[in-house]
Design an enzyme around this catalytic site. Sequence first.
Site, PDB file in Angstrom:
ATOM      1  N   GLU A  16      -6.531  75.662  47.841  1.00  0.00           N
ATOM      2  CA  GLU A  16      -5.972  76.192  48.716  1.00  0.00           C
ATOM      3  C   GLU A  16      -6.747  76.262  49.876  1.00  0.00           C
ATOM      4  O   GLU A  16      -8.075  76.367  49.800  1.00  0.00           O
ATOM      5  CB  GLU A  16      -5.536  77.676  48.621  1.00  0.00           C
ATOM      6  CG  GLU A  16      -3.913  77.707  47.897  1.00  0.00           C
ATOM      7  CD  GLU A  16      -2.821  77.775  48.589  1.00  0.00           C
ATOM      8  OE1 GLU A  16      -3.252  77.336  50.029  1.00  0.00           O
ATOM      9  OE2 GLU A  16      -1.792  77.813  48.460  1.00  0.00           O
ATOM     10  N   ASP A 190       4.308  75.599  52.049  1.00  0.00           N
ATOM     11  CA  ASP A 190       2.905  76.367  51.716  1.00  0.00           C
ATOM     12  C   ASP A 190       2.224  76.497  52.750  1.00  0.00           C
ATOM     13  O   ASP A 190       2.621  77.014  54.034  1.00  0.00           O
ATOM     14  CB  ASP A 190       2.344  75.736  50.641  1.00  0.00           C
ATOM     15  CG  ASP A 190       1.388  76.476  49.761  1.00  0.00           C
ATOM     16  OD1 ASP A 190       0.878  77.452  50.278  1.00  0.00           O
ATOM     17  OD2 ASP A 190       1.581  76.347  48.347  1.00  0.00           O
TER      18      ASP A 190
END
Length: 279
Positions: A16, A190
């Site tokens: 991430e 996201d």
Amino acid sequence: MSTVEQVTDAVTYHGEGPVWSPSWGGLRWVDMLAGDLLTLREGRVERLHVGSVAAFVRPRSRGGYVVGLERGVGLADRADEAPTPWLELWEEDSVRMNEGGCDPAGHLYAGSMPYDGTPGGARLYRITPDGDVTTVLPDVTISNGIDFSPDGSRAYYNDTPTGGTDVFDVVDGALTGRRVFHAGQTGRPDGLTVDSAGNVWVALNGAGLVRCYSPAGEVLAEVGFPARLTTACTLGGEDLRDLYVTTSRENLEDPEPEAGALFRVRVDVPGRPVLPFGG
């Protein structure tokens, strides 16, 4: 736009938050549920363990970095040292930090998510360099990408289960006038980043895509990746034209061999220097 390049092996379980900054020598991202910060240096991946969760990382204006920990944030004065816990934002162990970003004034926006995905069980917080904390959004489910337009007048934000990206006007430093920027996206919105022209690049988790939208919400480009869980993106490289994309293999019974790798593709529009935290 050039061919997608796989930069690393599948080095993360849940990659991430990629961020390009010369202050730490290039690209850094997180292996979130391993609690590690990863740095790409001369083709090698270096790891720094910071806790049970490493939700996001951003450079600090005075050097070092700020990092999202499981229930708060930590600070480090140098890029290569472990952080010191700074603020704990909640006590419940059912919620963890998930994503963060900075505004042009050096404030940190840090968002959480419930481990079980309870609707409305998370928050988006605004943290000043002095450590003052304000709840900006009280009823978030999975707080994700946040970034600002080049002139600082707009903020873009994903609460993933809504299925779209929202936009705010920034008035006297406050986020106001929340409205839908783009709805009905393929996959789950996201992480996101905004380039120098004000275009918004959104990672669409589950679809293996990053899509680029104009400031008016029109689809300008779409890039596909060989891992379906595309999680976040940033623009970096010496000329800020390399789109870096992180991927995940979280909860996949049959992950692709590339799931968890870092990818890169050259794009036509450069990014902007990352906004640092002022604390």
